[in-house]
Scaffold this motif. Structure first.
Motif, short mmCIF file in Angstrom:
data_model
loop_
_atom_site.label_atom_id
_atom_site.label_comp_id
_atom_site.label_asym_id
_atom_site.label_seq_id
_atom_site.Cartn_x
_atom_site.Cartn_y
_atom_site.Cartn_z
N VAL A 29 2.97 -58.91 28.60
CA VAL A 29 3.36 -58.35 29.46
C VAL A 29 3.07 -57.23 29.81
N LEU A 30 3.01 -56.76 31.34
CA LEU A 30 2.23 -55.56 32.10
C LEU A 30 2.84 -55.27 33.44
N ILE A 31 3.34 -54.08 33.29
CA ILE A 31 4.38 -53.18 33.73
C ILE A 31 3.58 -52.01 34.20
N SER A 38 5.14 -56.47 36.56
CA SER A 38 4.26 -56.65 37.55
C SER A 38 3.90 -58.55 36.23
N MET A 39 3.45 -58.95 35.69
CA MET A 39 2.95 -60.19 34.96
C MET A 39 3.26 -60.55 33.98
N HIS A 52 5.00 -64.90 35.42
CA HIS A 52 5.44 -65.08 35.66
C HIS A 52 4.38 -63.17 36.31
N SER A 53 4.85 -63.66 37.49
CA SER A 53 4.41 -62.28 38.30
C SER A 53 5.03 -62.01 39.78
N ARG A 58 -2.50 -59.21 42.97
CA ARG A 58 -4.02 -60.03 42.97
C ARG A 58 -4.43 -60.05 41.66
N VAL A 59 -4.81 -61.24 40.77
CA VAL A 59 -5.51 -61.73 39.83
C VAL A 59 -6.56 -62.31 40.35
#
Length: 77
Positions: A29-31, A38-39, A52-53, A58-59
Motif C-alpha cells: 500500500v502506498l500512502i 493512494s494505491m 485499488h488506486s 498517475r502511474v
C-alpha cells in the motif's frame, strides 16, 4: 524529490519522497503525505497489478526494467 524503493521479485517503485510504502508479502500500500491510501498493488515475478488506486493517481510501468513510477507530485503548502 523522488526516492526509489526495492520491491519483491526484482521490481522497483519510484515515487515522491513524501509517499510512504507498507508491505505484507508481495502486497503493498502506498500512502500519500495526507495519510490517504493512494494505491494498493501486488507484484509477482511477471506481473504488477493495481488492486485499488485513487482516481487521480498517475502511474507509469516500465516492464523491461520492472519499474513502477508514480508521476504525481504533492502540492507544496
Amino acid at each position: 524529490m523522488n526516492k526509489s524503493q526495492t520491491l519483491l521479485n526484482g521490481w522497483t517503485l519510484i515515487a515522491h519522497k513524501s509517499y510512504k510504502l507498507y508491505s505484507n508479502e508481495n502486497s503493498y500500500v502506498l500512502i500519500d503525505q495526507d495519510g490517504v491510501l493512494s494505491m494498493q498493488f501486488t507484484v509477482t515475478e511477471q506481473e504488477f497489478e493495481i488492486i485499488h488506486s485513487e482516481y487521480d493517481l498517475r502511474v507509469k510501468m516500465i516492464p523491461a526494467f520492472k519499474t513502477i513510477k508514480v508521476l504525481n507530485v504533492p502540492e507544496e503548502v
